[in-house]
Each structure stands twice: as structure tokens, then as C-alpha cells.
Design an enzyme around this catalytic site. Sequence first.
Site, mmCIF file in Angstrom:
data_model
loop_
_atom_site.group_PDB
_atom_site.id
_atom_site.type_symbol
_atom_site.label_atom_id
_atom_site.label_comp_id
_atom_site.label_asym_id
_atom_site.label_seq_id
_atom_site.Cartn_x
_atom_site.Cartn_y
_atom_site.Cartn_z
ATOM 1 C CG ASP A 409 -1.781 1.174 1.354
ATOM 2 O OD1 ASP A 409 -2.314 1.609 0.324
ATOM 3 O OD2 ASP A 409 -1.933 1.700 2.470
ATOM 4 C CE LYS A 410 -0.046 7.420 -2.164
ATOM 5 N NZ LYS A 410 0.228 8.364 -1.037
ATOM 6 C CD GLU A 513 -6.576 23.580 -1.882
ATOM 7 O OE1 GLU A 513 -7.659 23.419 -1.314
ATOM 8 O OE2 GLU A 513 -6.353 24.499 -2.666
ATOM 9 C CG PHE A 554 -7.355 20.859 -9.026
ATOM 10 C CD1 PHE A 554 -6.082 21.028 -9.527
ATOM 11 C CD2 PHE A 554 -7.794 19.570 -8.751
ATOM 12 C CE1 PHE A 554 -5.263 19.949 -9.758
ATOM 13 C CE2 PHE A 554 -6.980 18.480 -8.973
ATOM 14 C CZ PHE A 554 -5.707 18.668 -9.475
ATOM 15 C CE LYS A 576 -3.672 26.475 -4.497
ATOM 16 N NZ LYS A 576 -3.584 26.408 -3.031
ATOM 17 N NE ARG A 610 2.367 16.234 -3.520
ATOM 18 C CZ ARG A 610 1.502 15.323 -3.954
ATOM 19 N NH1 ARG A 610 1.857 14.060 -3.983
ATOM 20 N NH2 ARG A 610 0.296 15.648 -4.333
ATOM 21 N N GLY A 691 -5.115 3.203 -3.281
ATOM 22 C CA GLY A 691 -6.396 3.817 -3.603
ATOM 23 C C GLY A 691 -6.258 5.268 -4.008
ATOM 24 C CE LYS A 824 -5.021 -1.193 -1.974
ATOM 25 N NZ LYS A 824 -4.667 -0.584 -0.676
ATOM 26 C CG ASP A 844 -1.443 2.053 6.853
ATOM 27 O OD1 ASP A 844 -1.475 3.161 7.406
ATOM 28 O OD2 ASP A 844 -1.841 1.859 5.700
#
Length: 1232
Positions: A409-410, A513, A554, A576, A610, A691, A824, A844
Amino acid sequence: MARQSRPTSSTSTASTRRRRGETERRIRANDREFNAQFHYANNYIKTSKYSVLTFLPLNLFEQFQRLANFYFLCLLVLQMIPAISSLTPVTTAVPLIGVLALTAVKDAYDDYQRHVSDSQVNNRKSLTLRNGKLVEDKWAQVQVGDVIRMENDQFVAADMLLLSTSEPNGLCYIETAELDGETNLKCRQCLLETAEMGQDDARIGAFNGEILCETPNNLLNKFEGVLTWQGKSYALDNDKVVLRGCVLRNTQWCYGMVIFAGKDTKLMQNSGKTKFKRTSIDRLLNFIIIGIVFFLLSMCLFCTIACGFWETITGRHFQIYLPWDKLVPTDPTEGATVIALLVFFSYAIVLNTVVPISLYVSVEVIRFVQSFLINWDEHMYHEKSGTSAKARTTTLNEELGQIEYIFSDKTGTLTQNIMTFNKCSIGEKCYGDIIDEQTGEVLELAEGTVPIDFSANPDYEPEFKFYDKSLLEAVRRKDETVHSFFKLLALCHTVMPDEKSGRLEYQAQSPDEAALVSAARNFGFVFKERSPNSITIDVMGEREVYELLCILDFNNVRKRMSVILRKDGKLRLFCKGADNVIYERLKNNSDSRKIKTQDHLNKFAGEGLRTLCLAVRDLDDDFFNDWKNRHQAAALSLDNRDEKLDAIYEEIEKDMELLGATAIEDKLQDGVPQAISKLAQAGIKIWVLTGDKQETAINIGYSCQLLTDDMAEVFIVDAHTFEEVELQLGKLKDAIGNLEKSDGVNGGPTAVSVVTFRWGKEQSESDYQHGCSVEEPEISGGIALVINGHSLVHALHPKLEKLFLEAASQCKSVICCRVTPLQKAMVVELIKKNKHAVTLAIGDGANDVSMIKAAHIGVGISGQEGMQAVLASDYSLPQFRFLERLLLVHGRWSYFRMCKFLRYFFYKNFAFTLCHFWFAFFCGFSAQTLFDPIFISFYNLFYTALPVMSLGVFDQDVNDKNSLSYPKLYTPGHQDLLFNKKEFLKSAMHGFFTSCILFLVPYGTYLDGVSPKGHALSDHMLFGSVVATILIIVVTAQIALDTAYWTWWSHFTIWGSLCIYFAFTFITNYVFGGSYVGSLSKAMIEPTFWFTTILTVTLLIVPVLAWRFYFVDVKPTLSDRVRLKQRLESLRSRQSQDILRTPSARRTRRSIRSGYAFAHQEGFGRLITSGKIMRKIPRPNTDFSFPLSFGSTIGASLSPRKPVVATSSSSSAGAFNNLAPPEIPGGFNEQS
């Protein structure tokens, strides 16, 4: 449309439901009697396997599915028959019961933990409406159709339809970390018709709406249904539903009607089933045991036939000395046949020690102790959280040394999910680095580095850290560009302010943000409040109010966000977004600033930050008013609305002036890039399944070195249809083929990537055995695959999965984004089924549970998303970086130890058992044992148990430092090099050869032998004692040779076992009066014994020594070379030149642009300007205030991505009403 007709009776409706197999679900609110007829699942959940009544039979059934346990049960039954058994059944019963009891206790403990977890969840409290009054119920008592009330920060008890909330316009905010791993808030909105009920318990208790909806499924982002109430029908979709596992945020209360409960909820539908996990060594052992049983049966059959012949030809003439049993017929032929048949079973008992029950006792004990070694490893202790690694199972340790695929997972696993404002570029100057005043060099941040003190700002955040004081000085001297920069950060966003305990807090839709607004706040530009038409900020303590005219929201196509504001009569656009998008829309006269900022952007991106750019444009009223009218016309257009709006946005978002750029760090967990690098060098392939949105996942891929600058291409599969996905996968496969061809032309295929996983041909057995180089060649090229969840649906289709697998398995890196928990698990199952590789899944959150259960090894991170992943896992870790040590040290050691243990165990038992077979040729195949029955019972229990268990627990070829320094040491586990059928046959043949020498040399010595005093030395008992003693000495010497890591415990067990043998032999014979009393003593006083012992040991040990010395010297393995280096280093008092150079884990990082706020969701701009999102409208400014009535603002439900369709009052969308002001797409205020 919903069906208006109601069922005429409970019986007919239930039967109808059964006939159609529940293709739809009908629920009536506050009517348990009506809903009971459908037998929907209640809210009770059960993840445990056993109950008190079912534990014993079910657990024994599972254990006897293990072939060895069933084999020993059959053996025990045979030993209880006196006519065929020459051994007591106790020798098998005690160890068998011990194994069953040990495993049962472990399984009971594991299941008890699951019961405790279930109980905690089922006993959570919820407020349920009963007859118009709120009653406190347990979660387990909630049923489908109930209406329950939830408070802020509470978990949602079941999947529910929102009825009313504390927020305006029926909005509520939820956090879905348990479902998809995302911690940013998501917005849900109930029907305006039900929102009118507010928190009036009487009205909500009288609510009798009926829902017709889809059946339970695992699709997290899809829901379809219709609510019928008061004669009208309302369409329901996913935005009106909150799911079990979500947490209510920034919403004081809400009411909801339960749609799915318990096992039917989408969370439980995605959790997967608990599977019984077995290691590949377990499966190999089962196969080997089957082979050994057939070998045993063939020996028994041979002895049976030989016994029949012997009794027929010779035995019948010796009945006066060896009388036949009364059960045996007197006829010679018939009697010999019966005896031979009985001897078959007798030899099955005598020779059963070729696979003794002690093997499984030892395996369980070794695994158990190895688990404690993992738990006690202080190098896997995380001091900040106070947690350590924990082995939650004791059956999978050696599998940790054979992992080929890691599925991670990330969010929360690779990252901390914390965004921090790290650096920025303003007006051609870079801020954020600490510069040495004397040398002008950039200094690295150290633990003692002191951050800027922001305490003079009353709204500062103590947790915010920034180290470059020059930026704060620029703010204080009121640098115009710096002030414009921070004003843009404070004004251009969709963040909502909130106040908790007197402290200003922000609720952002994305962590990006939040980080930017927080940075502006700490530097003195504090975002205070907003209304649909104004934004209020404090600038260095002075209040400034801006009139909000329009928000250009956005989205992932625009990759930018703009706001148009008016202050003191001046119109200004703040924008931005991603740097490439902003640069295309700048004025042509700012080349110097563009070039300098570009250099800073390259620097930021090279550090894995980023980045996004900030720009402004001053507007005049005439241009804006004209643009506003055309924008309104485009927003109301029914034809090509999207294209028209994009063109309108382009008109105003151009000729901007560049202010600078920001650099945000999406904080990885400590040591993640290094861990991934080492695991990749070990030949482990790493796939990220998340996800999160595509851009976020790609950005983290670069940060943690899964994606690198030297890759030929990052191939994105994002099609929505089967045909398009098939086309994209075909192109990917072609691209890989073309790359391989070009590599062939340019000098051969790519080899191994340092930072991702292996590319090209796997390392062969000969590579390892010939001691291939430790160095990992840094090969450029390769392709990475990024695939979206909606595309993965088609890629996992049976017709496409083979193409997907072929393409993905040849990619250097694979990232699957926007995937559901079940997807997954399906990806993991695809690899397991087709690649036959050992897989590990690590995560996790609850959204990772199904993946963790599906993989061979499941690892849970004890993180911020709850404990569901840990409870479902086999191992738990405080952080991802500890996975490196878990696999490369503990996993490799466990595999190495278990393989060496098994090789030695089979060797010593073949050597022991086959002595009985050779003796059969000299005892008329009568099943007479060569050894003392007590020796047979104690051989595996006392005489050889401790040394081999010490080997299995503590032995190591190289230490932990070198195991981490040379990851290629891990690769033998991928191909089962250390224990396989070939290695088993080697051990069996070694035991066969040993048994021959053990039996034949003493037999030749003692045949017709006499002592110098004329005493006979050729009796059966003396000969058996001599062979037994030499056997113990030989196998002890063999394990001494096998032991690579000597500790005091090794010395104690190895040499102590020899002492135990002689002590036990003396005690059992002299103290307890054993049948072999005096035999060994008589043999040991004669020189014949000692010469025989020396000769036999020499014949058996010297060839082994010669063989090993030859291969270590001529064909050393990588392990041999590293061990030699380690040994030489330990002998030197000072560091000498290394034999092998430790490879570097550092790599160049890619200059990659990260667009703005990729976790962001389109649509908040419209909610803000419409006023829907406001909890309360701030006090209007006297300079400009606007009535929020229908007549003064343009239509609310007009979305820039959806056509406007006029509907009746009973339509699924509902009628326009004056509860909420309409809005223009892009968040435009008409009266501005």
C-alpha cells in the site's frame, strides 16, 4: 424508477426474493417486522474461526489434514496391536499428542485474539431510534432499516443512507482511511427533502420511506437505488451513502438509515476470507513424506517376501527354538505366508523412524523460537511510537526468506501521509536551504538544527518547521513579491476554517492545500474565514477582506486552480498549478524570472519534492464583465459545454505574471528508499497498490525510487473499455519487445535494476553457486507501468489477465492506483496462480486486509489507520523500513536454518533407520530390532534433538550486518536452492551410505569375534550397543561440521548430547535394569571397540570434509566468500582492504514535475460560492453583501461536466427550491 406497489404479504415477498436470488433489496425505514421477512444479515461480525464447542473437532480435523499427523495416527493404531508391534505405542503417542496440543494452543490463542477484536467492534455503542426516541444499542444489535444517529469523530456502524445532518444543505464530511487509505475529507449530501427533518427524533422516527436498491457488493464507489416516500421517488447514488468504516468529521451529528449491515457491508465484502497458510517447505515436506512412505512400504514389502521365503525354506526347521505363534497355521506354506503378512506391519512400525514424529515437534519448536527472535530484535523497535516487530504466527518464518513479490500500500505504509512546506522560490530567489556564511555551501539539516521561532505570531503552529530565516526577514521588511506570494497561498484554495477549543484549525480536501495554507499562516498571512462571496485574512496582524468573484476550480485535466478577487476596487486573478501548465500562460516579458525559477524547480524536483507554480494577473472591469457574461452563457450551454468552458477559462488564465514556486515534501517514512533499493537488489519485485489518484501515486513512485529517471517510459493504462485496455496493454507489450530488441543491438539485455526489481533473466542456480559478483550493474532503460483501477477491472478479466500479466511482469515497476481493496487481493491472487511465486502484502489500513489475507505472507503496519491490518496479518511492523531486516536477516536466516535442519534431520534418520533394514538380512527378516528399544525411543527425543534444534534456531552463515550489505545472499530462497527434492535425495543417499558403513564395518569386526580373554563378542546386544554408540558419535560429528555459528549453547548441546547418551545408557541399564545391561560397558573395555569406532568415523567424516574443502576452495558460493571476508575481518585488529565492496544504495533522482493538489477533488469551488458548504454565513461586510436567494444567483445544480435537464418536482434530481442558492460552474457569483 422505483416500483410503487408494495408486497401483499410477507410470505409472498420472501418467496419472490428467494426465486430471484436477491437481485435487488427492499427496505422500509423504522419497520423491523417488514424487513425481518427478508432475513437480511444483522450487524454482528465474526472473523474468528472457532467457538468453544467447535474448537476441538474442527482444529483436530484441520491438523489431521496434514499428511504426517494422519500417518502417525495410523502408526499409533498399528502399535496398539500386540501381534505385530515390537515397540510400545507410547513412543508415538506422546510426541503426537504433544504436536497436536502445541498447535492447538497456538491456534486457540490466535483465534482468541480475533474473538477479542470482534467483541470490541460488536460492543461499540450507537444511538438507534425506537418509537421516536433515541436508545443506546450495541453495534451488533443494529438491523437493516434502523435509523441511527452518529456524532462527530465517530465510526459509522453500517452502510447507511444519509437522512439529515447538522450542516447546511444536508452536507456531511467523512474520512475514508479504513476503506481506501485516503485521509483527506470527502463530502456527502443527503436529499434536501429528508434534510428538512433535521434532528427532530419524532419526525425521523415516523419516517417510513422505502428503498429499492442493489444487492450487497464490494464496489466502494458505486451505489444505485431509489427511495420512495410520500408518493414520490428519489434517485440515490454513492454521494448519498456513508459506509461502515468511515469516520464522521466536521459534522456535529447526522442521521442515517441502515441499508447493509454486518457481513453485507462493503467493508466486510472487501475484507476477504481468512485462509490457512502453509509454507512451500511444508508443501514440499508433504510430497517428500509421500515418497518416503512409498519407500517405507517397498522396504516392508521386500522384507515380507524375503520373510516368506526364509520361513518356508529355513524357519520351519527351527520351530523348536523359534516356535510359531498359536495364530499361525501349522502348514509350512500357510504358516510362512501368515508370518510374512504380519511381518509387513511389524517392519512398518520398526522402520517408521525414517519419518519420526519428532521431526514435526522440532519444526514447530524451531519456528516458535524463531518468532521470539523476531519479537526481541531491538533493531526493529520504533522508539517514537513504542512499538516493535511482532510475529503473529509461528508457521511461516522460513517463507520470509523466499519472497519474490511484495505488494505494498502507499498511504501510511510508504508515506507518513504528512505534507510539509519545505522550500520555495520567490522573485528569482530560492528559500529553504541553510547556507554556511563562510563557505557559501548548503548545509544538511541535523537533529540539532534550530528552526525559526514563529511564536511572535499568535496564530502560529508549534509543529510547523522552517529553517531559512531570510524568508521571514523578507516578510518583515514587506517585500512586495514575497507578500504577494503568501497572499496567494492564503487566498487561492478551497480550505474551510474551523475553531476547536479556541484554536483555529483548517479542514482541507487535500493535504497539499493544508500544507500551503498552513505555511502562509505561520509566516503571518492567516486565512481566517470565508463566505460565499468573501475571503478574510490577517496580514501581519491587519485584517483584509477580499470580495470573491469567481473560483475556477481544479481538476486533473486543468491541473490548476484560480480565484478572482476584488479589493479596494482592484481586480486580480490568483492562480496556482503545475509548472508546465502555468509556464504556458505567462507573459512573454518575464524570461529572466522564468529561467531562474525553472532552475529552482529542477533543484526541488531532483530532491523529490512536489512542486507547483504561483502566478497573478491584474484585470480591468470591462474585460472581466464581458468575460463574465460569456462565462455564464457557456455554463448554461447544452452543447459542448466542457469545451466552451475550457475555452473561456483559457481566455482569462493567460498573460499572467510569475511570482514563484512552492516545494512540498510528501514525507516518506524513514528509510523507505533505502529499504526498497536493498529489497530490489535481493531480486524482489515490488508492486504498489494504492487507492490514491494516479498523479499522487506516480509522485511517490519517484520519491521512493520505484520510478527513476533512466526509465525509457512510464506507461499509463487508463482506458475505460475492454477494447481500449486491450489496445493499451498490446502497445505496452510491443514497447517492451522493441526495448529488448534495441538492448540486444546495443550489447545485450538489461540485467538488474538497483532501485526497482529484476529485469530480464533471473539469476540461475549456477550463478549463486559459483559466487557471482555482489555488484548490481546499474542498467538504464526499462518501462514502468501505471494502471488505473477502472482499467484494472478489464485487465483482470479472464480474457485479458494473461496479456496483463505478461506485460506487467516484464516491467521494471508496477503501480496500480485507484484500486479497491478487492482488486488488490485479485492482483495478488493473479501472481500466486500464474507465477507460482511467494508473495508478501504489506499495508496499514482496513482497505489492505483482503490483500494481506490473500498473500502468502501478510504484514501489517501499526500505523494511523487503525489496527485492522495488524489483526489480519502474520507479522506486524512499526514502519516499512523494518521489512528490509525482516526479510534479508530474519527471513533469510530462518530459511537457511530450516533447510539445514531438514537436510541434517533426514540424514541422521536414514542413517539410523536403515541399520534395521541391513540387520534384517541377518535375523531371518523377523522384524527383530538391532537397537535397544529404549535407544530407539530416546534417539530423536534426547540423543540428537538438542543439537539439531540449536542448529535450527541459532545457526547463521553470515551475520546480520553482511546479510544487509549483500542482498544477493537472499536469492537462493527464490529457487529453493537450499532444500529441494535434489537436496533431499542427497541427504537420503548420505544417510544410506552412512548406515551401510555403520552396520558393515562393526559387523565385519565383531563377526565371530572374541576378546583376548576368550570372551565372545558376537552377541546381538553387544553388537547393537556398539553400532548405536558409533552412530551417536558420527551424527554428532556431522552436526559439528554443519554448524557455521558457534555459541556456548552450540557447544553445550552438541557435546552435552554425547554425555547425555552415555549417562542415559548407564542409568536405563543399571538403575532401571534394562535388557541391554552391561553390553556397552563390556564392549568399551576392549580395544576392538575403539579401533572400530575410529575406523568407522574416519570413513564417514573424511570424505565429507574433503568434499566441502574442495568446493569452498574451487567453487565458492557467494555465502562462502562473504563468510571468509567476515572471518578475516574478525581476525584483524585494524580494517584492511575489503575482499568485496558493499554496493551503494544511492541513485540519482528524477527531475519530475508534480502538479498541484493531486488528491484534490473537483467541485468544492461550486460548493463554496453557492454557500452550501458554509456552517454559518459570516457577518456581511458593509462594503459588499449579497442576498443568497434564488433570484440573485445563477442555478445551483449546474455542473460544468453534466448537462442541465429540466425535471418535475418528483424527478430523481428533485426540483429547484429556495433551500440552497444555485451556482455557476467554476464557482461564479453573479452580482460580482
